[in-house]
Write an enzyme that holds these catalytic residues in place. Structure first.
Site, PDB file in Angstrom:
ATOM      1  N   CYS A 207       6.724-105.771  68.615  1.00 21.18           N
ATOM      2  CA  CYS A 207       6.502-104.720  67.412  1.00 21.18           C
ATOM      3  C   CYS A 207       6.605-105.216  66.124  1.00 21.18           C
ATOM      4  CB  CYS A 207       7.838-103.628  67.906  1.00 21.18           C
ATOM      5  SG  CYS A 207       7.672-102.268  66.651  1.00 21.18           S
ATOM      6  N   LEU A 208       5.609-104.745  65.409  1.00 23.96           N
ATOM      7  CA  LEU A 208       5.594-105.172  63.970  1.00 23.96           C
ATOM      8  C   LEU A 208       6.631-104.950  63.204  1.00 23.96           C
ATOM      9  CD1 LEU A 208       1.716-104.293  63.366  1.00 23.96           C
ATOM     10  CD2 LEU A 208       2.641-106.396  64.118  1.00 23.96           C
TER      11      LEU A 208
ATOM     12  N   GLN B 121       6.018 -96.188  61.094  1.00 26.54           N
ATOM     13  CA  GLN B 121       6.329 -97.806  60.674  1.00 26.54           C
ATOM     14  C   GLN B 121       5.892 -97.663  59.384  1.00 26.54           C
ATOM     15  OE1 GLN B 121       4.104 -98.841  64.626  1.00 26.54           O
ATOM     16  NE2 GLN B 121       5.514-100.829  64.008  1.00 26.54           N
TER      17      GLN B 121
ATOM     18  N   HIS C 104       7.262 -94.244  69.223  1.00 31.01           N
ATOM     19  CA  HIS C 104       7.780 -94.459  67.616  1.00 31.01           C
ATOM     20  C   HIS C 104       7.700 -93.281  66.894  1.00 31.01           C
ATOM     21  CE1 HIS C 104       7.720 -98.793  66.419  1.00 31.01           C
ATOM     22  NE2 HIS C 104       6.593 -99.029  67.062  1.00 31.01           N
TER      23      HIS C 104
ATOM     24  N   HIS D 291       4.248 -97.084  73.795  1.00 32.20           N
ATOM     25  CA  HIS D 291       5.070 -97.780  72.797  1.00 32.20           C
ATOM     26  C   HIS D 291       4.732 -96.823  71.455  1.00 32.20           C
ATOM     27  CE1 HIS D 291       6.092-101.447  70.823  1.00 32.20           C
ATOM     28  NE2 HIS D 291       5.903-100.800  69.726  1.00 32.20           N
ATOM     29  N   GLU D 292       3.536 -96.442  71.312  1.00 33.13           N
ATOM     30  CA  GLU D 292       3.246 -95.867  70.052  1.00 33.13           C
ATOM     31  C   GLU D 292       3.692 -94.482  69.996  1.00 33.13           C
ATOM     32  OE1 GLU D 292       2.717 -97.896  67.713  1.00 33.13           O
ATOM     33  OE2 GLU D 292       1.963 -99.411  68.955  1.00 33.13           O
TER      34      GLU D 292
ATOM     35  N   GLY E 215      -1.344-101.900  67.730  1.00 24.23           N
ATOM     36  CA  GLY E 215      -1.050-100.618  67.694  1.00 24.23           C
ATOM     37  C   GLY E 215       0.034-100.568  66.435  1.00 24.23           C
TER      38      GLY E 215
HETATM   39 NI    NI Z   1       6.087-101.138  67.750  1.00 22.92          NI
END
Ligand code: NI
Length: 179
Positions: free
Chosen positions: A96-97, A51, A142, A138-139, A46
């Protein structure tokens, strides 16, 4: 398609609230394609616009292609809104990236109903369960400037951020040593 740079915590854009998308045009569709490419390249399941430094309420995800036998299931989600949550909760070990190599269990509703627009602008409403339920929550977090570590105790969050700073420093030193 272009692989974009992913912002790493702490970064102010990761703490900012993204704005609703008003016009769904080719520029936005290009952004969504680039975000998917960036997510697959990372690799991750995701990615939210914050991000990659864009404060627009869009996210991409694909929880279907983690193994080679599973078909890819790319989703492009615009202006998502959670319209229902299950009473039942579930806990997943999240990463998380934007917080590389750090993981922790986060408890969230086991199922969510989400209303959103697809890339043609059509309204969709869908129930997400299992890993997809965790991923989309989660997204969406963000887009509201919330990271998964914000769901943890201060102690746990500080510990993960300390480990992240150490990792980033090591990576910098390795890069310098490599010339
Ligand atoms: Ni994330």
């Amino acid at each position: 398609m272009t692989v974009l740079d992913i912002l790493i915590a702490p970064h102010p854009t990761l703490k900012a609230k993204a704005k609703p998308v008003e016009t769904i045009d080719d520029g936005l569709r290009q952004l969504l394609d680039d975000m998917l490419e960036t997510m697959y390249d990372a690799p991750g399941i995701g990615l939210a616009a914050n991000q990659i430094g864009e404060l627009q309420r869009v996210l991409v995800m694909d929880c279907g292609s983690r193994t080679e036998d599973e078909a890819p299931r790319p989703m492009k989600i615009i202006n998502p809104q959670i319209t229902g949550i299950s009473e039942e909760m579930s806990s997943y070990e999240e990463g998380c990236l934007s917080i590389p190599e750090q993981y922790a269990d986060v408890e969230r509703p086991a199922a969510v109903q989400v209303r959103y627009q697809d890339e043609t602008g059509a309204q969709q409403e869908q129930i997400f369960t299992g890993l997809e339920a965790t991923c989309i929550q989660h997204e969406i977090d963000h887009l509201d400037g919330i990271l998964f570590i914000d769901h943890l105790s201060n102690l746990k969050r500080n510990m993960l951020m300390k480990k992240l700073r150490k990792l980033l420093k090591e990576r910098e030193e390795d890069a310098a040593a490599d010339g």
